[in-house]
Design a protein around this motif. Structure first.
Motif, PDB file in Angstrom:
ATOM      1  N   ASP A 233       0.818  -1.213   0.000  1.00  0.00           N
ATOM      2  CA  ASP A 233       0.000   0.000   0.000  1.00  0.00           C
ATOM      3  C   ASP A 233       0.851   1.262   0.000  1.00  0.00           C
ATOM      4  OD1 ASP A 233      -2.174  -1.684   0.067  1.00  0.00           O
ATOM      5  OD2 ASP A 233      -2.580  -1.390   2.199  1.00  0.00           O
ATOM      6  N   ASP A 234       1.926   1.260   0.790  1.00  0.00           N
ATOM      7  CA  ASP A 234       2.811   2.428   0.841  1.00  0.00           C
ATOM      8  C   ASP A 234       3.486   2.668  -0.503  1.00  0.00           C
ATOM      9  OD1 ASP A 234       2.143   2.819   3.474  1.00  0.00           O
ATOM     10  OD2 ASP A 234       4.038   2.047   4.280  1.00  0.00           O
TER      11      ASP A 234
ATOM     12  N   SER B 272      -3.090   4.704 -10.600  1.00  0.00           N
ATOM     13  CA  SER B 272      -3.105   3.702  -9.523  1.00  0.00           C
ATOM     14  C   SER B 272      -3.062   2.272 -10.063  1.00  0.00           C
ATOM     15  CB  SER B 272      -4.305   3.904  -8.602  1.00  0.00           C
ATOM     16  OG  SER B 272      -5.506   3.807  -9.324  1.00  0.00           O
TER      17      SER B 272
ATOM     18  N   ALA C  19      -0.144  -0.256  -9.084  1.00  0.00           N
ATOM     19  CA  ALA C  19      -0.490  -1.518  -8.426  1.00  0.00           C
ATOM     20  C   ALA C  19       0.053  -2.703  -9.204  1.00  0.00           C
ATOM     21  CB  ALA C  19      -2.003  -1.630  -8.264  1.00  0.00           C
TER      22      ALA C  19
ATOM     23  N   ILE D  34       2.433   1.724  -3.527  1.00  0.00           N
ATOM     24  CA  ILE D  34       1.437   2.181  -4.504  1.00  0.00           C
ATOM     25  C   ILE D  34       1.088   3.641  -4.246  1.00  0.00           C
ATOM     26  CG2 ILE D  34      -0.957   1.886  -5.271  1.00  0.00           C
ATOM     27  CD1 ILE D  34      -0.551  -1.154  -4.778  1.00  0.00           C
ATOM     28  N   SER D  35       0.882   3.988  -2.986  1.00  0.00           N
ATOM     29  CA  SER D  35       0.551   5.368  -2.635  1.00  0.00           C
ATOM     30  C   SER D  35       1.655   6.335  -3.068  1.00  0.00           C
ATOM     31  CB  SER D  35       0.314   5.469  -1.130  1.00  0.00           C
ATOM     32  OG  SER D  35       0.102   6.794  -0.750  1.00  0.00           O
ATOM     33  N   ALA D  36       2.900   5.960  -2.845  1.00  0.00           N
ATOM     34  CA  ALA D  36       4.019   6.820  -3.237  1.00  0.00           C
ATOM     35  C   ALA D  36       4.046   7.017  -4.749  1.00  0.00           C
ATOM     36  CB  ALA D  36       5.334   6.213  -2.755  1.00  0.00           C
TER      37      ALA D  36
ATOM     38  N   VAL E 209       1.505   6.740  -6.871  1.00  0.00           N
ATOM     39  CA  VAL E 209       0.341   7.549  -7.257  1.00  0.00           C
ATOM     40  C   VAL E 209       0.610   9.022  -6.948  1.00  0.00           C
ATOM     41  CG1 VAL E 209      -2.086   8.024  -6.697  1.00  0.00           C
ATOM     42  CG2 VAL E 209      -1.337   5.678  -7.112  1.00  0.00           C
ATOM     43  N   ASN E 210       1.230   9.299  -5.809  1.00  0.00           N
ATOM     44  CA  ASN E 210       1.571  10.682  -5.459  1.00  0.00           C
ATOM     45  C   ASN E 210       2.600  11.281  -6.407  1.00  0.00           C
ATOM     46  OD1 ASN E 210      -0.189  10.909  -3.300  1.00  0.00           O
ATOM     47  ND2 ASN E 210       1.288  10.078  -1.852  1.00  0.00           N
TER      48      ASN E 210
END
Length: 115
Positions: free
Chosen positions: A65-66, A78, A82, A68-70, A72-73
């Motif tokens: 999750d971290d 996404s 992913a 993927i979030s990084a 996307v940011n």
């Protein structure tokens, strides 16, 4: 449990070790922390049993999750983030977040150059 007790326990044990000791009823492990005696350790076990395991998550999910979030940011879609992260985790399970992100970015940049 007060702040001094919490600091004493966390200076002696990692969050995972503390959770395992509390969930396993192992007051002896807790009593090894400075300033924590048998009665206090037993009380901590009784009061916290069943509460700490909800706070400590398995490492794989937060890592994925971290990462993927990084990505996307950083502007990647996404789904694409992913897919890359999942592929990398299938290839090798014991990534550290910085290394996982570095390799994911290499692949994303390479795919963009080829596409």
């Amino acid at each position: 449990m007060g702040p001094r007790m919490a600091l004493a326990l966390l200076s002696s044990l990692s969050p995972e070790e503390l959770t395992a000791a509390v969930e396993g009823g192992q007051w002896q492990v807790l009593a090894q922390a400075p300033g924590v005696g048998r009665r206090t350790a037993e009380r901590v076990v009784v009061e916290l049993k069943g509460k700490l395991s909800k706070l400590v998550q398995p490492p794989a999910a937060p890592l994925r999750d971290d990462a993927i979030s990084a990505l996307v940011n950083l502007g990647y879609p996404s789904k694409q983030a992913a897919d890359v992260v999942s592929a990398l985790l299938r290839e090798k399970a014991d990534w550290q977040l910085p290394d996982l992100l570095r390799e994911a970015l290499r692949r994303l940049v390479k795919d963009k150059a080829l596409g």
